[in-house]
Write a protein that holds these residues in place. Structure first.
Motif, PDB file in Angstrom:
ATOM      1  N   ILE A 119      -8.188   1.089  12.290  1.00 33.08           N
ATOM      2  CA  ILE A 119      -6.876   1.461  11.762  1.00 33.08           C
ATOM      3  C   ILE A 119      -6.973   2.404  10.549  1.00 33.08           C
ATOM      4  CG2 ILE A 119      -4.855   0.528  10.560  1.00 33.08           C
ATOM      5  CD1 ILE A 119      -4.954  -1.846  12.506  1.00 33.08           C
ATOM      6  N   PRO A 120      -7.814   2.141   9.554  1.00 28.66           N
ATOM      7  CA  PRO A 120      -7.882   3.059   8.406  1.00 28.66           C
ATOM      8  C   PRO A 120      -8.257   4.487   8.791  1.00 28.66           C
ATOM      9  CG  PRO A 120      -8.913   0.968   7.856  1.00 28.66           C
ATOM     10  CD  PRO A 120      -8.661   0.945   9.341  1.00 28.66           C
ATOM     11  N   ALA A 121      -9.161   4.629   9.756  1.00 37.05           N
ATOM     12  CA  ALA A 121      -9.572   5.973  10.189  1.00 37.05           C
ATOM     13  C   ALA A 121      -8.405   6.709  10.840  1.00 37.05           C
ATOM     14  CB  ALA A 121     -10.745   5.869  11.160  1.00 37.05           C
ATOM     15  N   GLU A 122      -7.695   6.038  11.746  1.00 29.64           N
ATOM     16  CA  GLU A 122      -6.570   6.688  12.411  1.00 29.64           C
ATOM     17  C   GLU A 122      -5.443   6.988  11.435  1.00 29.64           C
ATOM     18  OE1 GLU A 122      -5.229   4.900  16.013  1.00 29.64           O
ATOM     19  OE2 GLU A 122      -7.168   5.140  17.025  1.00 29.64           O
ATOM     20  N   LEU A 155       1.839   1.793   9.516  1.00 31.61           N
ATOM     21  CA  LEU A 155       2.039   0.940   8.346  1.00 31.61           C
ATOM     22  C   LEU A 155       0.938   1.183   7.318  1.00 31.61           C
ATOM     23  CD1 LEU A 155       3.548  -1.361   6.915  1.00 31.61           C
ATOM     24  CD2 LEU A 155       2.189  -2.988   8.264  1.00 31.61           C
ATOM     25  N   TYR A 156      -0.297   1.256   7.781  1.00 32.20           N
ATOM     26  CA  TYR A 156      -1.431   1.492   6.880  1.00 32.20           C
ATOM     27  C   TYR A 156      -1.308   2.864   6.225  1.00 32.20           C
ATOM     28  CZ  TYR A 156      -6.227   1.159   5.138  1.00 32.20           C
ATOM     29  OH  TYR A 156      -7.328   1.093   4.326  1.00 32.20           O
ATOM     30  N   TRP A 157      -0.893   3.868   7.013  1.00 32.19           N
ATOM     31  CA  TRP A 157      -0.683   5.204   6.442  1.00 32.19           C
ATOM     32  C   TRP A 157       0.332   5.141   5.296  1.00 32.19           C
ATOM     33  CZ3 TRP A 157       4.060   7.687   6.227  1.00 32.19           C
ATOM     34  CH2 TRP A 157       4.030   8.971   5.662  1.00 32.19           C
ATOM     35  N   ALA A 158       1.451   4.457   5.547  1.00 26.77           N
ATOM     36  CA  ALA A 158       2.520   4.386   4.551  1.00 26.77           C
ATOM     37  C   ALA A 158       2.075   3.664   3.280  1.00 26.77           C
ATOM     38  CB  ALA A 158       3.745   3.704   5.144  1.00 26.77           C
ATOM     39  N   LEU A 159       1.224   2.665   3.429  1.00 25.62           N
ATOM     40  CA  LEU A 159       0.805   1.858   2.279  1.00 25.62           C
ATOM     41  C   LEU A 159      -0.371   2.454   1.515  1.00 25.62           C
ATOM     42  CD1 LEU A 159       1.025  -1.771   3.756  1.00 25.62           C
ATOM     43  CD2 LEU A 159       2.803  -0.427   2.629  1.00 25.62           C
ATOM     44  N   HIS A 160      -1.238   3.213   2.224  1.00 27.99           N
ATOM     45  CA  HIS A 160      -2.493   3.624   1.596  1.00 27.99           C
ATOM     46  C   HIS A 160      -2.779   5.126   1.624  1.00 27.99           C
ATOM     47  CE1 HIS A 160      -3.620  -0.562   1.089  1.00 27.99           C
ATOM     48  NE2 HIS A 160      -3.368  -0.785   2.368  1.00 27.99           N
ATOM     49  N   THR A 163       1.509   9.743  -0.206  1.00 27.52           N
ATOM     50  CA  THR A 163       1.634   9.985  -1.639  1.00 27.52           C
ATOM     51  C   THR A 163       3.085  10.340  -1.961  1.00 27.52           C
ATOM     52  OG1 THR A 163       1.205  12.376  -1.548  1.00 27.52           O
ATOM     53  CG2 THR A 163      -0.718  10.907  -1.659  1.00 27.52           C
ATOM     54  N   SER A 164       3.381  10.500  -3.226  1.00 27.87           N
ATOM     55  CA  SER A 164       4.746  10.827  -3.645  1.00 27.87           C
ATOM     56  C   SER A 164       5.190  12.197  -3.148  1.00 27.87           C
ATOM     57  CB  SER A 164       4.848  10.776  -5.169  1.00 27.87           C
ATOM     58  OG  SER A 164       3.936  11.691  -5.759  1.00 27.87           O
ATOM     59  N   SER A 165       4.231  13.062  -2.806  1.00 27.79           N
ATOM     60  CA  SER A 165       4.561  14.394  -2.315  1.00 27.79           C
ATOM     61  C   SER A 165       4.561  14.492  -0.791  1.00 27.79           C
ATOM     62  CB  SER A 165       3.588  15.428  -2.897  1.00 27.79           C
ATOM     63  OG  SER A 165       2.268  15.169  -2.453  1.00 27.79           O
ATOM     64  N   SER A 166       4.252  13.388  -0.119  1.00 24.79           N
ATOM     65  CA  SER A 166       4.228  13.392   1.347  1.00 24.79           C
ATOM     66  C   SER A 166       5.645  13.536   1.906  1.00 24.79           C
ATOM     67  CB  SER A 166       3.620  12.094   1.880  1.00 24.79           C
ATOM     68  OG  SER A 166       2.270  11.954   1.498  1.00 24.79           O
ATOM     69  N   PRO A 167       5.785  14.139   3.092  1.00 25.19           N
ATOM     70  CA  PRO A 167       7.098  14.159   3.743  1.00 25.19           C
ATOM     71  C   PRO A 167       7.624  12.742   3.929  1.00 25.19           C
ATOM     72  CG  PRO A 167       5.598  15.660   4.847  1.00 25.19           C
ATOM     73  CD  PRO A 167       4.771  14.887   3.857  1.00 25.19           C
ATOM     74  N   TYR A 213       0.598  -4.964  -0.516  1.00 30.12           N
ATOM     75  CA  TYR A 213       0.957  -3.581  -0.834  1.00 30.12           C
ATOM     76  C   TYR A 213       2.296  -3.159  -0.223  1.00 30.12           C
ATOM     77  CZ  TYR A 213      -3.922  -3.215  -2.293  1.00 30.12           C
ATOM     78  OH  TYR A 213      -5.121  -3.398  -2.929  1.00 30.12           O
ATOM     79  N   ARG A 214       3.096  -4.096   0.233  1.00 31.48           N
ATOM     80  CA  ARG A 214       4.305  -3.790   0.993  1.00 31.48           C
ATOM     81  C   ARG A 214       5.293  -2.897   0.246  1.00 31.48           C
ATOM     82  NH1 ARG A 214       4.792  -8.426  -1.563  1.00 31.48           N
ATOM     83  NH2 ARG A 214       6.804  -9.169  -2.368  1.00 31.48           N
ATOM     84  N   MET A 215       5.328  -3.005  -1.088  1.00 31.80           N
ATOM     85  CA  MET A 215       6.308  -2.243  -1.855  1.00 31.80           C
ATOM     86  C   MET A 215       5.988  -0.756  -1.898  1.00 31.80           C
ATOM     87  SD  MET A 215       8.448  -4.520  -2.446  1.00 31.80           S
ATOM     88  CE  MET A 215       9.594  -3.632  -3.493  1.00 31.80           C
ATOM     89  N   ARG A 216       4.824  -0.386  -1.395  1.00 35.90           N
ATOM     90  CA  ARG A 216       4.474   1.037  -1.310  1.00 35.90           C
ATOM     91  C   ARG A 216       5.159   1.712  -0.115  1.00 35.90           C
ATOM     92  NH1 ARG A 216      -2.112   1.288  -2.228  1.00 35.90           N
ATOM     93  NH2 ARG A 216      -2.164   0.494  -4.384  1.00 35.90           N
ATOM     94  N   PHE A 217       5.657   0.915   0.805  1.00 38.24           N
ATOM     95  CA  PHE A 217       6.294   1.491   1.975  1.00 38.24           C
ATOM     96  C   PHE A 217       7.554   2.232   1.536  1.00 38.24           C
ATOM     97  CE2 PHE A 217       8.552   1.819   5.939  1.00 38.24           C
ATOM     98  CZ  PHE A 217       7.551   1.925   6.892  1.00 38.24           C
TER      99      PHE A 217
END
Length: 291
Positions: A119-122, A155-160, A163-167, A213-217
């Motif tokens: 999952i982290p790689a994808e 989900l992993y992408w959103a949490l980890h 960034t703040s500049s991501s679409p 890390y849910r609040m990063r979503f």
């Protein structure tokens, strides 16, 4: 100036006045047509947003894992596939197709060459694609439809990775997402359960990290969580239990812009059939594009 010259001068003046008026009318009609379907930003700049939708497959997925859903979207007239993003085993991404700036809802189909990667790689590869859309086409927001493990990848992408500049992830549709275990690996039918507040009784290690890390979503996201129930007593789609799929709610429901679930029932709700299911297609198209 003679009377003849005066009359000629007035005729020319009238002609140019009428021509100037016609040009002005045509210009404003053209402007109204161009901006008839635009949105207005906070700084009053009007533009027609291009909101792409990324489709990603699950563990062991192939071209057809998302192609039927994409074809349904195209047939509805709501969207059109413009790019295929092929991710090599080393993470390098190649694109085929042609980006169309007149297509308001373009679709990008993602294919992982190493379709059994972790999952982290994808998630990292997904981030490469999202950042490419931003830099190459000035995309500021996007939707994402995933099948199976594509849900936890997103989900992993959103949490980890985000960034703040991501679409902005505007709408997210996980289909058959195993967010708290997979049957035959770390879950089994009718073993786990959800408390009245949606909290799963049994939580695997990955789920506990998601919770941490849910609040990063992104809080702006609207979610439609689709899962299958074969109605054969297992309360599952044969691979993902309903509890595992529904455990996403405890992570994000109170944090995101909106959250809803859709249970698909019967034989066509089998895990690998959900991405070929007409009920699923209709729900996805309505949720994403209101068609």
């Amino acid at each position: 100036m003679t009377k003849h010259m005066t009359d000629k001068y007035h005729n020319y003046s009238s002609f140019y006045f009428i021509l100037k008026t016609l040009i002005s009318v045509v210009f404003w009609m053209f402007t109204l047509i161009i901006f008839s379907n635009t949105t207005t930003t906070d700084n009053n700049v009007r533009f027609t947003p291009i909101i792409p939708t990324i489709y990603i497959h699950g563990y062991g997925g192939v071209f057809n894992s998302t192609e039927h859903m994409i074809q349904a979207a195209e047939k509805s007239g709501a969207a059109k596939k413009t790019l295929i993003a092929r991710v090599a085993a080393d993470g390098k991404v190649s694109y085929s197709g042609t980006w169309d700036f007149t297509q308001k809802n373009p679709i990008i189909q993602v294919l992982f060459e190493n379709n059994t990667a972790e999952i982290p790689a994808e998630a990292k590869w997904l981030n490469t694609i999202v950042e490419h859309l931003k830099s190459a086409y000035a995309i500021s927001e996007f939707n994402l439809v995933s099948h199976s493990m594509g849900g936890p990848v997103t989900l992993y992408w959103a949490l980890h990775e985000r960034t703040s500049s991501s679409p902005t992830l505007k709408k997210f549709v996980p289909i058959a997402g195993p967010f708290d275990g997979v049957i035959y690996i770390d879950d089994s039918p009718n073993t786990n359960s959800l408390a009245s507040n949606g909290k799963p009784k049994i939580q695997d290690d990955a789920y506990r990290r998601y919770y941490q890390y849910r609040m990063r979503f992104p809080s702006e996201t609207h979610i439609l969580n689709i899962y299958g129930n074969l109605e054969d007593g297992t309360n599952s789609d044969s691979l993902v239990t309903n509890v595992s799929a529904q455990s996403l709610a405890y992570l994000l429901k109170k944090h995101v812009a909106s959250y809803q679930e859709l249970m698909i029932k019967g034989a066509s709700a089998q895990h690998s059939q959900l991405h070929n299911n007409s009920e699923v297609n209709r729900a996805v198209i309505k949720f994403l594009w209101n068609r």
